[in-house]
Write an enzyme that holds these catalytic residues in place. Structure first.
Site, short mmCIF file in Angstrom:
data_model
loop_
_atom_site.label_atom_id
_atom_site.label_comp_id
_atom_site.label_asym_id
_atom_site.label_seq_id
_atom_site.Cartn_x
_atom_site.Cartn_y
_atom_site.Cartn_z
N LYS A 1 0.91 -1.02 -0.12
CA LYS A 1 -0.12 -0.14 -0.06
C LYS A 1 0.91 1.37 0.10
CE LYS A 1 -3.59 2.06 2.52
NZ LYS A 1 -4.36 2.20 3.78
N ARG B 1 -10.81 9.39 1.91
CA ARG B 1 -10.68 10.24 3.15
C ARG B 1 -11.77 11.12 3.39
NH1 ARG B 1 -4.07 10.69 2.85
NH2 ARG B 1 -3.83 8.48 3.38
N LYS C 1 1.11 9.76 5.99
CA LYS C 1 1.33 8.28 6.41
C LYS C 1 2.58 7.68 5.74
CE LYS C 1 -3.48 7.66 7.03
NZ LYS C 1 -4.90 6.92 6.83
N LYS D 1 -1.92 -1.48 -3.81
CA LYS D 1 -2.80 -0.38 -3.69
C LYS D 1 -1.93 0.89 -3.91
CE LYS D 1 -6.49 1.89 -0.98
NZ LYS D 1 -7.02 1.80 0.45
N TYR E 1 -14.76 0.87 -7.43
CA TYR E 1 -15.83 1.64 -7.32
C TYR E 1 -16.69 1.60 -8.57
CZ TYR E 1 -13.33 3.34 -3.28
OH TYR E 1 -12.67 3.33 -1.92
#
Length: 329
Positions: A196, A206, A223, A254, A319
């Protein structure tokens, strides 16, 4: 002298193109991400993700039934937690009557055969928007992993088929696997986000969960200390091997489109299914471009999905799943 081999013979019409097509997308390829909120009768569109919604539990059950009727047989659940329930240790994540636990039950009650995977990370529950416990300007690895293991047990006991740790803490797959085994939850699978990346493509997600890192003193602003550097390739292969060795049943890369080289290399290296997450920013970019008439939505959508599968993905979290299946007829 004319060529004896004319490759265009295999492109001459749609029938021959379909007959010799190397990469086929089917409904069974998809894992459908779903966003869940408290309330009743809620179906609120996410502003940065046109035609995608946050759903209350009653509408979540309806959505599960619709997906199943379309041949879509797996969902990945995310929850949007009220700010009042957030803290630094993600305490609400372990509530046996929490939103995630009830969401699992809602899907299974509505559609018992639907495969349910659950997000395992602290960021939806964190008052700081991070995937782990924050202390002295750092994200604590081992302490976070212990909480992730307890989250996984809670999800499994609620009925989840797979837990999906998305946090990128080191060693957490083994800790989760051992915790599940200790509780005799041996049939619960683990889909690890093994590669990731610290990507700029996560913004709309987010927004959907209101889970971005907060801007506070002594809190990491991003992050990058635990998600991977987009410049790194060999590191991803190492992460994949480590997670498989620790007990992951499926591994994930990802985001999608910018990392298809990573997908191909990992697929060549491991002997477990490889998932790819086509993330919110990838979805939002195409929706926005299509709305302006700059791109043909359906053709670009299918081109992207085919490229992900061609690169080696066994599973595509997207999605676009419903849009693609409708297009398939």
């Amino acid at each position: 002298m004319y060529p004896l081999r004319r490759n265009r013979r295999l492109r001459a019409n749609s029938a021959i193109r379909h007959l010799v097509r190397e990469t086929i997308i089917t409904p069974s390829d998809f894992l459908v991400p779903l966003f869940v909120v408290e309330g009743h009768g809620v179906k609120e569109e996410i502003p940065s993700m046109p035609n995608y919604y946050r759903l209350s539990l009653d509408n979540l059950g309806k959505e599960a039934k619709e997906l199943w009727s379309m041949g879509l047989c797996a969902v990945l659940l995310f929850v949007k937690i009220p700010e009042s329930l957030k803290d630094n240790k993600g305490t609400e994540a372990l509530n046996e009557h929490g939103l995630m636990q009830r969401a699992i039950n809602a899907v299974k009650s509505a559609c018992p055969d639907m495969l349910v995977m659950t997000d395992v990370a602290l960021d939806p529950y964190s008052s700081y928007g991070h995937d782990g416990i924050v202390a002295n300007g750092q994200i604590l690895n081992d302490e976070t992993s212990e909480i992730l293991a307890q989250m996984s047990i809670s999800h499994a006991e609620a009925g989840a088929d797979f837990v999906a740790p998305s946090d990128m803490m080191d060693g957490r797959i083994q800790i989760i696997r051992e915790a599940l085994e200790d509780e005799e939850l041996t049939n619960t699978g683990i889909m690890s986000y093994c590669a990731k990346y610290a990507s700029g493509f996560y913004g709309p997600f987010r927004d959907a969960l209101e889970s971005a890192p907060v801007n506070k003193a002594n809190v990491p602003k991003d992050k990058q200390t635990y998600q991977m550097d987009p410049a790194n390739r060999i590191e991803a292969i190492k992460e994949a091997h480590m997670d498989v060795d620790e007990g992951a049943d499926i591994i994930m890369v990802k985001p999608g489109i910018c990392y298809l080289d990573i997908v191909r290399e990992i697929k060549d290296e491991v002997e477990v299914p490889v998932a790819v997450y086509q993330v919110s920013g990838e979805y939002a970019m195409l929706k926005a471009a299509a709305e302006k008439g700059w791109l043909d939505h359906d053709s670009v959508m299918m081109e992207q999905l085919i490229s992900i599968k061609r690169a080696g993905a066994d599973i595509i979290a997207s999605y676009f799943a419903k849009d693609a299946v409708k297009l398939m007829g």
